[in-house]
Write an enzyme that holds these catalytic residues in place. Structure first.
Site, PDB file in Angstrom:
ATOM      1  N   SER A 145     -72.298  -5.802  47.785  1.00  0.00           N
ATOM      2  CA  SER A 145     -72.820  -6.230  49.077  1.00  0.00           C
ATOM      3  C   SER A 145     -72.262  -5.023  50.148  1.00  0.00           C
ATOM      4  O   SER A 145     -71.562  -4.301  50.084  1.00  0.00           O
ATOM      5  CB  SER A 145     -72.035  -7.511  49.439  1.00  0.00           C
TER       6      SER A 145
ATOM      7  N   TYR B 288     -64.543 -13.055  50.351  1.00  0.00           N
ATOM      8  CA  TYR B 288     -65.969 -12.610  50.029  1.00  0.00           C
ATOM      9  C   TYR B 288     -65.924 -11.036  49.997  1.00  0.00           C
ATOM     10  O   TYR B 288     -66.283 -10.551  48.917  1.00  0.00           O
ATOM     11  CB  TYR B 288     -67.017 -12.876  50.919  1.00  0.00           C
TER      12      TYR B 288
HETATM   13  P1  NAD Z   1     -78.519 -17.663  46.671  1.00  0.00           P
HETATM   14  O1  NAD Z   1     -77.424 -18.652  46.996  1.00  0.00           O
HETATM   15  O2  NAD Z   1     -79.697 -17.651  47.258  1.00  0.00           O
HETATM   16  O3  NAD Z   1     -78.478 -17.637  44.967  1.00  0.00           O
HETATM   17  C1  NAD Z   1     -77.487 -17.640  44.191  1.00  0.00           C
HETATM   18  C2  NAD Z   1     -77.663 -18.259  43.066  1.00  0.00           C
HETATM   19  O4  NAD Z   1     -76.765 -17.929  42.058  1.00  0.00           O
HETATM   20  C3  NAD Z   1     -78.136 -19.455  42.777  1.00  0.00           C
HETATM   21  O5  NAD Z   1     -79.155 -19.874  42.057  1.00  0.00           O
HETATM   22  C4  NAD Z   1     -76.930 -20.236  42.408  1.00  0.00           C
HETATM   23  O6  NAD Z   1     -77.256 -21.627  41.708  1.00  0.00           O
HETATM   24  C5  NAD Z   1     -76.277 -19.278  41.375  1.00  0.00           C
HETATM   25  N1  NAD Z   1     -74.732 -19.497  41.039  1.00  0.00           N
HETATM   26  C6  NAD Z   1     -74.000 -19.742  41.981  1.00  0.00           C
HETATM   27  N2  NAD Z   1     -72.637 -20.066  41.482  1.00  0.00           N
HETATM   28  C7  NAD Z   1     -72.888 -19.636  40.086  1.00  0.00           C
HETATM   29  C8  NAD Z   1     -71.965 -19.755  39.106  1.00  0.00           C
HETATM   30  N3  NAD Z   1     -70.879 -20.158  39.045  1.00  0.00           N
HETATM   31  N4  NAD Z   1     -72.707 -19.423  37.802  1.00  0.00           N
HETATM   32  C9  NAD Z   1     -73.987 -19.113  37.629  1.00  0.00           C
HETATM   33  N5  NAD Z   1     -74.747 -19.276  38.889  1.00  0.00           N
HETATM   34  C10 NAD Z   1     -74.475 -19.425  39.898  1.00  0.00           C
HETATM   35  O7  NAD Z   1     -77.723 -16.239  46.939  1.00  0.00           O
HETATM   36  P2  NAD Z   1     -78.407 -14.896  47.197  1.00  0.00           P
HETATM   37  O8  NAD Z   1     -78.414 -14.404  48.559  1.00  0.00           O
HETATM   38  O9  NAD Z   1     -79.563 -14.726  46.182  1.00  0.00           O
HETATM   39  O10 NAD Z   1     -77.102 -13.960  46.496  1.00  0.00           O
HETATM   40  C11 NAD Z   1     -77.420 -13.447  45.216  1.00  0.00           C
HETATM   41  C12 NAD Z   1     -76.416 -12.236  45.219  1.00  0.00           C
HETATM   42  O11 NAD Z   1     -76.323 -11.160  45.973  1.00  0.00           O
HETATM   43  C13 NAD Z   1     -74.817 -12.730  45.405  1.00  0.00           C
HETATM   44  O12 NAD Z   1     -74.021 -12.221  44.214  1.00  0.00           O
HETATM   45  C14 NAD Z   1     -74.476 -12.446  46.657  1.00  0.00           C
HETATM   46  O13 NAD Z   1     -73.230 -12.264  47.000  1.00  0.00           O
HETATM   47  C15 NAD Z   1     -75.127 -10.895  46.721  1.00  0.00           C
HETATM   48  N6  NAD Z   1     -75.666 -10.770  48.392  1.00  0.00           N
HETATM   49  C16 NAD Z   1     -76.241 -11.451  49.109  1.00  0.00           C
HETATM   50  C17 NAD Z   1     -76.753 -10.998  50.318  1.00  0.00           C
HETATM   51  C18 NAD Z   1     -77.613 -11.666  51.066  1.00  0.00           C
HETATM   52  O14 NAD Z   1     -77.875 -11.396  52.350  1.00  0.00           O
HETATM   53  N7  NAD Z   1     -78.516 -12.839  50.892  1.00  0.00           N
HETATM   54  C19 NAD Z   1     -76.267  -9.926  50.711  1.00  0.00           C
HETATM   55  C20 NAD Z   1     -75.395  -9.179  49.817  1.00  0.00           C
HETATM   56  C21 NAD Z   1     -75.164  -9.316  48.528  1.00  0.00           C
END
Ligand code: NAD
Length: 256
Positions: free
Chosen positions: A143, A156
């Protein structure tokens, strides 16, 4: 001919958000996709979307913080497709926003066990499978919070800096045997996770787009598809000399 024609990929957290967009993008570029998520409903929806578009996918429900689930995920993938060419360790949680001194220890434990230890355990199992087939590519979701700090998000931020560290170390250890390991660092991306952070930060007085868009030099947040494009390219043979890289996909956020 797709970027990843005929390759097998495992995507964790593929039941929503960036993981779903990544799974769909891999399938559109010719890969067979193992869609994994703790949420069976979201995972099944992603598989249905891939199949509707003419792609190939199967669902394996797994919690990345549980060793036995991770082992079963990799075993089932190898049993079905014979090998793992690519893996995307995307599952993650945002946890709670709080000043450092008020952060509940449980929040730290939850975030570290899913975002950091979950990624570590997935990488171990994926690398073991890739060593048997002699090559592979792993992309981890770090991230912008893996590159700089964000007040209120210390667990985080620690987890995502840790993911960058795991990425660099595995790249050093396995470069000579044909396994590439990279990380992507998204800025604000339009998903449930960003909505949750915006809600916690503003108490619902501003929408995610209103709050987060202006923080990015391009003047808007990103889409899951814009992250997926980088992940699929990094996973493909086109990125053959890229390993150990921790790459922002953030509309210029960390250039500020
Ligand atoms: P989201 O919450 O929309 O989706 C996350 C998915 O992970 C969900 O389907 C959830 O059920 C699954 N999940 C959660 N805990 C889990 C576990 N223990 N085992 C298996 N699956 C699990 O989140 P997102 O925004 O799509 O984020 C995806 C990745 O990208 C994450 O690692 C997040 O930290 C990273 N990220 C997101 C952003 C953002 O702005 N959205 C920015 C930087 C990094």
């Amino acid at each position: 001919m797709g970027l990843v024609d005929g390759l097998t990929v495992v995507v964790t957290g593929a039941g929503a958000g960036i993981g779903r967009a990544t799974a769909l993008c891999f399938a559109a570029e010719g890969a067979q996709v193992v869609v994994s998520d703790i949420n069976s409903k979201g995972g099944a929806e992603t598989v249905a979307l891939i199949e509707k578009a003419g792609g190939a996918a199967m669902l394996v429900v797994a919690d990345v913080s549980k060793h036995d689930d991770v082992a079963a995920l990799i075993d089932q993938t190898v049993a079905t497709y014979g090998k793992i060419d690519c893996a995307v360790n995307n599952a993650g949680i945002e946890g709670k926003i709080a000043p450092f001194a008020d952060q509940p220890n449980e929040n730290f434990d939850d975030i570290i066990s899913i975002n950091l230890k979950g990624t570590f355990m997935c990488m171990k199992a994926e690398i073991a499978a890739m060593l048997k087939s002699g090559s592979g590519s792993i992309v981890n979701l770090s991230s912008v919070a893996g590159l700089i700090g964000f007040p209120g998000l210390s667990p985080y931020v620690a987890s995502k800096h840790g993911v960058a560290g795991l990425t660099k170390n595995a790249a050093l250890e396995y470069g000579k045997v044909g396994i590439r390991v990279n990380a992507v660092c998204p800025g604000g991306i339009d998903t449930r996770m960003l909505d949750s952070l915006a809600e916690q930060a503003t108490g619902g007085t501003q929408t995610t787009t209103q709050m987060m868009g202006p923080l990015h030099p391009v003047g808007r947040i990103g889409t899951p598809q814009e992250v997926a494009e980088l992940i699929v390219w990094l996973s493909s043979p086109r990125a053959s000399f890229v390993t150990g890289a921790v790459i922002p996909v953030d509309g210029g956020f960390v250039a500020q």
